[in-house]
Design a protein around this motif. Structure first.
Motif, PDB file in Angstrom:
ATOM      1  N   UNK A 292      -9.448   1.138  -0.748  1.00 37.09           N
ATOM      2  CA  UNK A 292      -8.885   0.286  -1.220  1.00 37.09           C
ATOM      3  C   UNK A 292      -9.551  -0.558  -2.602  1.00 37.09           C
ATOM      4  N   UNK A 293     -11.095  -0.738  -2.263  1.00 34.87           N
ATOM      5  CA  UNK A 293     -11.301  -0.992  -3.654  1.00 34.87           C
ATOM      6  C   UNK A 293     -11.030  -1.474  -4.782  1.00 34.87           C
ATOM      7  N   UNK A 294     -10.557   0.626  -4.843  1.00 30.71           N
ATOM      8  CA  UNK A 294      -9.862   0.829  -6.775  1.00 30.71           C
ATOM      9  C   UNK A 294     -10.993  -0.146  -7.654  1.00 30.71           C
ATOM     10  N   UNK A 295     -12.278   0.451  -7.464  1.00 29.03           N
ATOM     11  CA  UNK A 295     -13.183   0.440  -7.720  1.00 29.03           C
ATOM     12  C   UNK A 295     -13.184   0.615  -9.690  1.00 29.03           C
ATOM     13  N   UNK A 296     -12.552   2.239  -9.970  1.00 31.46           N
ATOM     14  CA  UNK A 296     -12.217   2.743 -10.888  1.00 31.46           C
ATOM     15  C   UNK A 296     -10.805   2.201 -11.711  1.00 31.46           C
ATOM     16  N   UNK A 297     -10.401   0.543 -11.624  1.00 33.99           N
ATOM     17  CA  UNK A 297      -8.813   0.580 -11.703  1.00 33.99           C
ATOM     18  C   UNK A 297      -9.584  -0.112 -12.788  1.00 33.99           C
ATOM     19  N   UNK A 298      -8.349  -1.307 -13.916  1.00 30.73           N
ATOM     20  CA  UNK A 298      -8.393  -1.515 -14.476  1.00 30.73           C
ATOM     21  C   UNK A 298      -7.975  -3.491 -13.492  1.00 30.73           C
ATOM     22  N   UNK A 299      -9.055  -4.707 -13.760  1.00 28.68           N
ATOM     23  CA  UNK A 299      -8.485  -5.203 -12.730  1.00 28.68           C
ATOM     24  C   UNK A 299      -7.572  -6.051 -13.310  1.00 28.68           C
ATOM     25  N   UNK A 300      -6.138  -5.395 -13.680  1.00 29.96           N
ATOM     26  CA  UNK A 300      -5.747  -7.008 -13.646  1.00 29.96           C
ATOM     27  C   UNK A 300      -4.023  -7.366 -13.309  1.00 29.96           C
ATOM     28  N   UNK A 301      -4.744  -6.502 -11.822  1.00 25.91           N
ATOM     29  CA  UNK A 301      -4.108  -6.684 -10.449  1.00 25.91           C
ATOM     30  C   UNK A 301      -4.582  -7.560  -9.398  1.00 25.91           C
ATOM     31  N   UNK A 302      -3.681  -8.699  -9.068  1.00 22.27           N
ATOM     32  CA  UNK A 302      -5.052  -9.068  -7.924  1.00 22.27           C
ATOM     33  C   UNK A 302      -3.611  -9.004  -6.856  1.00 22.27           C
ATOM     34  N   UNK A 303      -4.014  -7.342  -6.854  1.00 21.59           N
ATOM     35  CA  UNK A 303      -3.858  -6.811  -5.358  1.00 21.59           C
ATOM     36  C   UNK A 303      -3.955  -6.937  -3.584  1.00 21.59           C
ATOM     37  N   UNK A 304      -2.588  -7.407  -3.043  1.00 22.66           N
ATOM     38  CA  UNK A 304      -4.212  -7.584  -1.807  1.00 22.66           C
ATOM     39  C   UNK A 304      -4.048  -6.768  -0.660  1.00 22.66           C
ATOM     40  N   UNK A 305      -4.169  -7.368   0.712  1.00 22.40           N
ATOM     41  CA  UNK A 305      -5.947  -6.249   1.071  1.00 22.40           C
ATOM     42  C   UNK A 305      -4.699  -4.987   2.033  1.00 22.40           C
ATOM     43  N   UNK A 306      -3.708  -4.413   1.424  1.00 24.18           N
ATOM     44  CA  UNK A 306      -2.984  -3.763   2.345  1.00 24.18           C
ATOM     45  C   UNK A 306      -2.180  -2.304   1.410  1.00 24.18           C
ATOM     46  N   UNK A 307      -2.359  -1.028   3.012  1.00 31.06           N
ATOM     47  CA  UNK A 307      -2.520  -0.447   1.317  1.00 31.06           C
ATOM     48  C   UNK A 307      -0.902   0.949   1.977  1.00 31.06           C
ATOM     49  N   UNK A 308      -0.081   0.432   1.491  1.00 30.35           N
ATOM     50  CA  UNK A 308       1.064   1.167   2.679  1.00 30.35           C
ATOM     51  C   UNK A 308       1.544   3.289   2.327  1.00 30.35           C
ATOM     52  N   UNK A 309       1.545   3.505   3.701  1.00 29.21           N
ATOM     53  CA  UNK A 309       1.752   4.768   3.685  1.00 29.21           C
ATOM     54  C   UNK A 309       2.927   5.705   3.884  1.00 29.21           C
ATOM     55  N   UNK A 310       3.748   4.880   4.007  1.00 26.17           N
ATOM     56  CA  UNK A 310       5.151   5.024   4.184  1.00 26.17           C
ATOM     57  C   UNK A 310       5.917   3.776   4.541  1.00 26.17           C
ATOM     58  N   UNK A 311       7.699   4.102   4.304  1.00 31.93           N
ATOM     59  CA  UNK A 311       8.751   3.443   4.020  1.00 31.93           C
ATOM     60  C   UNK A 311       9.880   4.213   4.089  1.00 31.93           C
ATOM     61  N   UNK A 312      10.248   3.047   5.342  1.00 33.97           N
ATOM     62  CA  UNK A 312      11.910   3.596   6.157  1.00 33.97           C
ATOM     63  C   UNK A 312      12.758   2.123   6.138  1.00 33.97           C
ATOM     64  N   UNK A 313      13.293   2.879   5.341  1.00 33.59           N
ATOM     65  CA  UNK A 313      14.772   1.385   4.631  1.00 33.59           C
ATOM     66  C   UNK A 313      13.939  -0.224   4.492  1.00 33.59           C
ATOM     67  N   UNK A 314      14.482  -0.827   5.015  1.00 31.57           N
ATOM     68  CA  UNK A 314      13.556  -2.136   4.615  1.00 31.57           C
ATOM     69  C   UNK A 314      12.103  -2.176   5.363  1.00 31.57           C
ATOM     70  N   UNK A 315      11.634  -1.413   5.940  1.00 36.94           N
ATOM     71  CA  UNK A 315      10.181  -1.712   5.881  1.00 36.94           C
ATOM     72  C   UNK A 315       9.126  -1.133   5.805  1.00 36.94           C
ATOM     73  N   UNK A 316       7.991  -0.566   5.646  1.00 34.87           N
ATOM     74  CA  UNK A 316       6.529  -0.946   5.006  1.00 34.87           C
ATOM     75  C   UNK A 316       5.666  -0.300   5.681  1.00 34.87           C
ATOM     76  N   UNK A 317       5.016   0.814   5.988  1.00 33.50           N
ATOM     77  CA  UNK A 317       4.061   1.202   7.404  1.00 33.50           C
ATOM     78  C   UNK A 317       2.883   1.330   6.662  1.00 33.50           C
ATOM     79  N   UNK A 318       1.314   0.270   7.479  1.00 32.98           N
ATOM     80  CA  UNK A 318       0.528   0.471   6.166  1.00 32.98           C
ATOM     81  C   UNK A 318      -0.689   2.117   7.411  1.00 32.98           C
ATOM     82  N   UNK A 319      -1.104   2.088   6.447  1.00 28.66           N
ATOM     83  CA  UNK A 319      -1.911   3.184   7.002  1.00 28.66           C
ATOM     84  C   UNK A 319      -2.372   2.776   7.865  1.00 28.66           C
TER      85      UNK A 319
END
Ligand SMILES: Cc1ncc(COP(=O)(O)O)c(C=O)c1O
Length: 397
Positions: A1-28
């Protein structure tokens, strides 16, 4: 999740989503979040809408990409449908909102050039605007925070205060080509231009031979309860950028134009590799299948009212947290009485996602397909978040 090889242009929340269903997102980790951020107005039909999944997978099995050197039937079809359901006659497909704006800017300049006015290249914009992150669109947006450090600002953009139509009129000169605005500013804080102002801008453009360009990248494709926000005012542009909702999560955008505005965009003067490819067009057509269904937009307005009334009641209950509710349709803003980032965090603690905007507003952009039950759940979570903030504030926190 640290994404160390990425540009640091986004202040990302510490959340990673794996799936989505309608209005819902489900984390890893299997946690369920109510997604009222919607990829910032992108997930117009929610996550994993069966009609979109089917359209994409069927097309994926047939043909992903051919270049615009060839006929692309799905592209012609989507263009015709977009034209039929709007002011437009011509469409150019791109991959992102900023590119759609670039196309609109180039089309406006080229129109003036072809009409014997190559000196007319300047475009008037309004403070609080957001048109994208390319060099031209940061110049159009005019926000210092996005311009700083990127060299000379691209020439040709003049800005006036939000909704200052008198100032816009004064600024029109021999070099002016067009006026560009979002009928409802999104990132600017869910700020609609009054109908009267849009009418005056249309008149000014007609009087001075300018093109009126609307940026409906965020407020278009049903978001306000009409297919396009400009319909509320009954004022049509000459050019319009759309994106976000038309792809429902697949990168699709477009510049829409009248025949007259597009007449100088002849073979070879503009182009794109990916824009309008078969995968993107299959999804764009599938989104329109749903959004143009009889009664769909009325449902958006009905649900929006439910949401807005619920939010207004929460605002009444917690004036120390919420100052006001603004917006039309499912393009809603909570004007916060404390920093919007703090309110955003409190809602995230309740597992509800929203998006901060200018003017200390927090945007709520649920899928247009969200259900009454999802709305009630969102309101309960927002109320709980507001209650915890109010209690903390009362205790000096
Ligand atoms: C009104 C508006 N215009 C343009 C853009 C730029 O779109 P993109 O990020 O797809 O380039 C955005 C993106 O948020 C937007 O909200």
């Amino acid at each position: 999740m640290s994404g160390s090889a990425l540009y640091e242009t986004f202040a990302r929340a510490p959340l990673a989503f794996e799936r989505g269903e309608g209005s819902w997102l489900i984390t890893d980790k299997g946690e369920r979040y109510l997604d009222f951020a919607g990829g910032i107005a992108v997930n117009s039909l929610g996550h994993s809408h069966p009609h979109l999944v089917q359209a994409l997978t069927e097309q994926a099995a047939k043909l992903w990409h051919v270049s615009n050197l060839y006929q692309i039937p799905g592209q012609s079809r989507l263009a015709e449908r977009l034209a039929e359901s709007s002011f437009a006659d011509r469409v150019f497909f791109t991959n992102s909102g900023a590119e759609a704006l670039e196309c609109a800017i180039k089309t406006a300049r080229r129109y003036q050039f072809a009409n014997g006015h190559p000196e007319r290249y300047r475009i008037i914009t309004f403070e609080g605007a957001f048109h994208g992150r390319t060099l031209a669109t940061i110049a159009a947006g005019g926000q210092a925070k996005y311009l700083e450090g990127f060299g000379p600002k691209v020439d040709g953009f003049d800005q006036v205060a939000f909704d200052d139509i008198d100032a816009a009129e004064k600024l029109i000169g021999p070099e002016t080509a067009a006026i560009l605005l979002e009928p409802v500013q999104g990132e600017g804080g869910i700020r609609p231009f009054p109908t009267q102002s849009l009418k005056r801008l249309r008149q000014l453009c007609d009087k001075h031979g300018l093109l009126l360009i609307f940026d409906e990248v965020q407020c278009g494709i049903g978001r306000t309860g009409k297919l396009y926000a400009y319909e509320w005012a009954g004022v049509s542009p000459d050019l319009m950028a759309i994106a976000k909702g038309i792809g429902g999560g697949f990168p699709v955008a477009a510049c829409l134009a009248t025949e007259e505005a597009a007449k100088a965009m002849t073979a070879g003067v503009h182009g794109t590799t990916f824009g309008g490819n078969p995968l993107a067009m299959a999804v764009g057509n599938a989104v329109l299948d749903i959004v143009l269904e009889e009664g769909f937009l009325e449902e958006v307005s009905r649900k929006a009212l439910l949401m807005k009334q619920g939010l207004a009641a929460i605002a009444d209950e917690f004036p120390d947290v919420i100052e006001d509710i603004r917006g039309t349709g499912l393009l809603l803003g909570i004007k916060c009485a404390m920093p919007n980032t703090k309110v955003n965090m409190a809602l995230r603690d309740q597992k509800l996602l929203a998006v901060p905007a200018g003017e200390n507003v927090l945007r709520l952009l649920p899928p247009l397909t969200t259900t009454d039950a999802d709305i009630q759940e969102a309101l309960a979570r927002i109320r709980a978040g507001a209650a915890s903030l109010s209690k903390a504030a009362a205790n000096g926190g």
